[in-house]
Design an enzyme around this catalytic site. Structure first.
Site, PDB file in Angstrom:
ATOM      1  N   GLY A   1     -20.485   8.587 -26.310  1.00 19.99           N
ATOM      2  CA  GLY A   1     -20.632   8.366 -24.875  1.00 19.99           C
ATOM      3  C   GLY A   1     -19.291   8.557 -24.201  1.00 19.99           C
ATOM      4  O   GLY A   1     -19.169   9.162 -23.139  1.00 19.99           O
ATOM      5  N   GLY A   2     -18.249   8.038 -24.855  1.00 25.56           N
ATOM      6  CA  GLY A   2     -16.908   8.195 -24.329  1.00 25.56           C
ATOM      7  C   GLY A   2     -15.876   8.019 -25.422  1.00 25.56           C
ATOM      8  O   GLY A   2     -16.168   7.437 -26.469  1.00 25.56           O
ATOM      9  N   MET A   3     -14.699   8.586 -25.194  1.00 24.33           N
ATOM     10  CA  MET A   3     -13.596   8.431 -26.135  1.00 24.33           C
ATOM     11  C   MET A   3     -12.317   8.251 -25.319  1.00 24.33           C
ATOM     12  O   MET A   3     -11.992   9.057 -24.445  1.00 24.33           O
ATOM     13  CB  MET A   3     -13.507   9.667 -27.046  1.00 24.33           C
ATOM     14  CG  MET A   3     -12.333   9.633 -28.003  1.00 24.33           C
ATOM     15  SD  MET A   3     -12.459   8.277 -29.210  1.00 24.33           S
ATOM     16  CE  MET A   3     -10.735   7.864 -29.412  1.00 24.33           C
TER      17      MET A   3
ATOM     18  N   ASN B   1      -9.206   8.773 -25.091  1.00 26.85           N
ATOM     19  CA  ASN B   1      -7.951   9.503 -25.269  1.00 26.85           C
ATOM     20  C   ASN B   1      -6.997   9.134 -24.135  1.00 26.85           C
ATOM     21  O   ASN B   1      -7.362   9.208 -22.975  1.00 26.85           O
ATOM     22  CB  ASN B   1      -8.233  10.993 -25.322  1.00 26.85           C
ATOM     23  CG  ASN B   1      -9.136  11.346 -26.482  1.00 26.85           C
ATOM     24  OD1 ASN B   1      -8.924  10.895 -27.606  1.00 26.85           O
ATOM     25  ND2 ASN B   1     -10.181  12.103 -26.217  1.00 26.85           N
TER      26      ASN B   1
ATOM     27  N   HIS C   1     -15.655   0.942 -19.855  1.00 26.80           N
ATOM     28  CA  HIS C   1     -15.305   0.694 -21.254  1.00 26.80           C
ATOM     29  C   HIS C   1     -14.094   1.521 -21.684  1.00 26.80           C
ATOM     30  O   HIS C   1     -13.120   0.984 -22.215  1.00 26.80           O
ATOM     31  CB  HIS C   1     -16.524   1.024 -22.130  1.00 26.80           C
ATOM     32  CG  HIS C   1     -16.298   0.840 -23.594  1.00 26.80           C
ATOM     33  ND1 HIS C   1     -16.645  -0.308 -24.260  1.00 26.80           N
ATOM     34  CD2 HIS C   1     -15.732   1.653 -24.525  1.00 26.80           C
ATOM     35  CE1 HIS C   1     -16.314  -0.194 -25.537  1.00 26.80           C
ATOM     36  NE2 HIS C   1     -15.756   0.992 -25.726  1.00 26.80           N
ATOM     37  N   GLU C   2     -14.143   2.806 -21.428  1.00 29.49           N
ATOM     38  CA  GLU C   2     -13.036   3.665 -21.884  1.00 29.49           C
ATOM     39  C   GLU C   2     -11.744   3.338 -21.137  1.00 29.49           C
ATOM     40  O   GLU C   2     -10.657   3.359 -21.712  1.00 29.49           O
ATOM     41  CB  GLU C   2     -13.393   5.152 -21.728  1.00 29.49           C
ATOM     42  CG  GLU C   2     -14.683   5.586 -22.421  1.00 29.49           C
ATOM     43  CD  GLU C   2     -14.825   5.125 -23.869  1.00 29.49           C
ATOM     44  OE1 GLU C   2     -13.798   4.898 -24.532  1.00 29.49           O
ATOM     45  OE2 GLU C   2     -15.975   4.961 -24.322  1.00 29.49           O
TER      46      GLU C   2
ATOM     47  N   HIS D   1     -10.046   0.415 -22.687  1.00 32.98           N
ATOM     48  CA  HIS D   1      -9.288   0.739 -23.903  1.00 32.98           C
ATOM     49  C   HIS D   1      -7.814   1.027 -23.605  1.00 32.98           C
ATOM     50  O   HIS D   1      -6.985   0.986 -24.510  1.00 32.98           O
ATOM     51  CB  HIS D   1      -9.885   1.958 -24.604  1.00 32.98           C
ATOM     52  CG  HIS D   1     -10.954   1.643 -25.604  1.00 32.98           C
ATOM     53  ND1 HIS D   1     -10.769   0.764 -26.643  1.00 32.98           N
ATOM     54  CD2 HIS D   1     -12.228   2.110 -25.718  1.00 32.98           C
ATOM     55  CE1 HIS D   1     -11.886   0.709 -27.373  1.00 32.98           C
ATOM     56  NE2 HIS D   1     -12.789   1.511 -26.832  1.00 32.98           N
TER      57      HIS D   1
END
Ligand code: BES
Ligand code: ZN
Length: 657
Positions: free
Chosen positions: A297-299, A301, A324-325, A328
């Protein structure tokens, strides 16, 4: 790769080689983990690197992206801190090593290297062991990626306008496209010169260009130390839309207009999280809508989150992935899990922060609804894990030695982890909790932390000074959800619960209903009452996506095709956003409504998100009559899946047949 024989090997190396039976080929053998033999001290269970002795401080990459050959030709120049090491061990999984040199650029000297054997399950890859002197400061590895590169997805490589490629590093795939010390506790800064065919835009998890240029040459810089799994690269026909000086969105021209509407809450999200947990540390924050094959769904980076286009719903209903991302950027990127056994320190904290952002922007009831959905996933997955080969995976702190770290990507880390923090917050009060977390991110910024050290810090800074007694050990090391787990019902739940119960008991809750009301009218100075008939039907729009997800999940797998058709006619779930389509298809499969198959096939060819693709294939494959269908569909779709998703489905085929 050259033959080992052609290297100038000194006696020291020959001895090691004989001892290990080291081979240059990547064949699989059933011998025990080769590292037992060399007397390496393993610092991280998923890396061969000897980064306590010698550690990359800065990585300078020279990358030539070749779409025609689906190959990156690269040089990885490592500037190291050398604590008198005579060998430097890097992780590789796939790349072909052409030569290794030491010394600053253009004053290089070729040196010996050997490549150790692949681990028996091909999870870790191979150690690349370079012969150096205790004074060596620069190690340069000339390499090229191969077709087997697990991190890279190549798309439309023959197209002139629309070729696309991207990498996915987490958890241990970075080593498949860069020879590096690939452990999350190993941090370094990086820069990169990237060459790609003119006209395309290249982007990395670093300072980024906003437009493509004619030369196809780009320069990137990440001047904060990051763990290796956060290096990312993408190139394609990509354009940019800014929201502010700080943040914006990248996407393919076809989807940029939709995407910029969808994620317009981004500046507010950044402001709301900064207010609670301290300033955003990375300068710019942009989101890139990746190719539909993107497996997640997401990463997160750094500076450039990758998201799946499946979250571009059209009505902003799936923006929690962005929250959410973004979160992070604190939990995960600023303070990182020391090993993949501590993965919950990344994800559990991030889900907790995500909910805080969602609460600030959309209210408590909505953020509680998200928790509710996640809790239902946790309860289901706990059952599966506890009856599996690895019931110990139900604990927050994992032991993934000799296993793929991806096995730890379960709702235990995400949801049990988040509930740990919610429960703690309930116990100490939000004010103290926020102050504690803010200090924690500051105290451990740009470092990695183990579960043990987190517990120590928590005791010292929050629990002991406030005389709080908390069942930490039970939460972190035991399998069940502790009985003090704090949950709150959402005010948005009641009505959908009622609807689900009614549907389950056979009532057609969505059917138009004939109703009447009394209307008073004046007629010849007299007032008369008249009965007026009208039809009323529930408007599906009064409930949001998350409410419908909960509704669908509560329906019994015994619903008839007629009942399912009624629901679909009322609210077209098979044309709704990706999350609802997924829930709908799962329900239909559970209810054995196979007439839904063509729609599932279409969905499976439109997205490569593992979270959707894997459970759908699992349900299909549970019925052995559907094997032919599954094979045909996977054959047709697999080239649109990144290796992460492809491998998950391959494993399913092996398991079921
Ligand atoms: N970092 C993860 C994705 C990940 C975890 C990739 C482990 C590889 C190994 C990312 O932040 C994530 O959690 N993505 C979720 C979405 C989120 C809203 C729960 C996903 O992709 O489902
Ligand atoms: Zn995450």
């Amino acid at each position: 790769m050259k033959n080992l024989g052609s290297y100038r090997l000194n006696n020291h190396w020959v001895a090691i080689l004989l001892l290990l039976g080291v081979s240059c080929k990547t064949e699989r053998r059933s011998t025990p983990n080769f590292t037992n033999g060399i007397g390496l001290t393993i610092i991280d269970p998923h890396s061969y690197a000897n980064f306590k002795e010698i550690q990359t401080k800065h990585l300078s990459l020279e990358l030539d992206i070749n779409f025609k050959n689906k190959t990156i030709y690269g040089v990885a120049r490592h500037t190291v801190i050398n604590r008198k090491a005579r060998k430097a061990i890097f992780d590789i999984h796939g790349p072909l090593i052409r030569k290794v040199t030491t010394g600053p650029k253009n004053q290089e000297k070729e040196v010996d290297f050997i490549i150790g054997k692949m681990d028996k399950d091909s999870i870790l890859g191979q150690p690349l062991i370079v012969s150096i002197s205790p004074e060596t400061k620069y190690i340069n590895i000339y390499y090229q990626t191969t077709q087997q590169c697990a991190a890279i997805e190549w798309i439309n490589t023959k197209s002139k306008e629309n070729p696309w490629m991207y990498t996915q590093g987490q958890a241990i795939l970075a080593r498949s496209w860069i020879p590096i010390q690939d452990a999350p506790s190993n941090r370094f800064t990086y820069d990169a010169t990237v060459k790609v065919q003119p006209g395309l835009l290249a982007l990395m998890s670093a300072s980024n260009p906003k437009t493509s240029n004619k030369s196809g040459k780009y320069y990137f810089k990440m001047d904060k130390p990051i763990p290796s799994y956060l290096i990312a690269l993408t190139a394609g026909n990509i354009v940019y839309h800014p929201y502010s000086d700080q943040c914006g969105i990248y996407a393919h021209p076809e989807i940029i207009d939709k995407a910029k509407e969808e994620f317009s809450a981004l500046p507010k999200m950044i402001a709301s999280i900064e207010q609670i947990f301290g300033p955003y540390a990375w300068g710019n924050y942009d989101v890139l809508v990746q190719h539909p094959s993107f497996p997640f769904g997401g990463m997160e980076n750094p500076k450039l989150t990758f998201v799946s286009p499946s979250i571009v719903a059209g009505d902003k209903s799936l923006v929690s992935v962005i929250a959410h991302e973004l979160a992070h950027s604190w939990s995960g990127n600023l303070v990182t899990n020391e090993t993949w056994n501590d993965f919950w320190l990344n994800e559990g904290f991030t889900v907790y922060l995500e909910h805080r952002i969602m609460e600030a922007l959309y209210g408590k009831a909505q953020s509680l609804l998200l928790s509710e959905i996640e809790m239902s996933e946790l309860v289901e997955e706990m059952k599966t894990i506890k009856s599996s080969k690895h019931p110990e995976d139900a604990a927050l702190c994992l032991n993934l030695k000799n296993r793929n770290p991806d096995d730890g990507m379960t709702s235990i880390a995400y949801v049990k982890g988040a509930y740990f923090l919610k429960t703690l917050e309930h116990k100490v009060g939000q004010k103290k909790m926020d102050a504690f977390l803010k200090d924690y991110f500051k105290a451990f910024q740009y470092t990695s932390i183990s579960t043990k050290n987190f517990v120590k810090y928590l005791n010292e800074k929050l629990l002991l000074p406030n005389y709080v007694d908390f069942n930490l050990n039970e939460w972190i090391y035991q399998y069940d959800l502790p009985s003090n787990c704090f949950t709150e019902p959402s005010a948005l739940l009641q009505q959908v619960n009622y609807l689900a119960n009614a549907t389950n008991s056979g009532i057609d809750v969505f059917a138009p209903k004939q109703k009447f009301k009394w209307v008073e009218k004046k007629k010849r100075r007299r007032i008369i009452r008249k009965k007026v008939w009208y039809t009323e039907q529930l408007n599906p729009k009064i409930y949001n996506t998350q409410q419908w997800i909960i509704y669908l999940r509560q329906l019994n797998p015994t619903l008839t095709k007629r009942a399912l058709d009624r629901i679909e006619r009322y609210n077209h779930f098979s044309e709704a956003n990706s999350e609802l389509q997924f829930e709908w298809f799962m329900l239909n499969l559970k209810c054995n409504n196979w007439s839904i198959a063509p729609k599932i096939e279409k969905f499976l060819s439109a997205t490569g998100r593992r979270k959707f693709v894997e459970p759908l294939f699992t349900l299909v494959l549970r019925d052995s009559n559907r094997l032919g269908w599954a094979k045909r569909v996977f054959d047709a779709t697999k080239n649109n899946y990144h290796s992460v998703t492809q491998q998950a489905i391959h494993a399913l085929f092996q398991k079921y047949h």
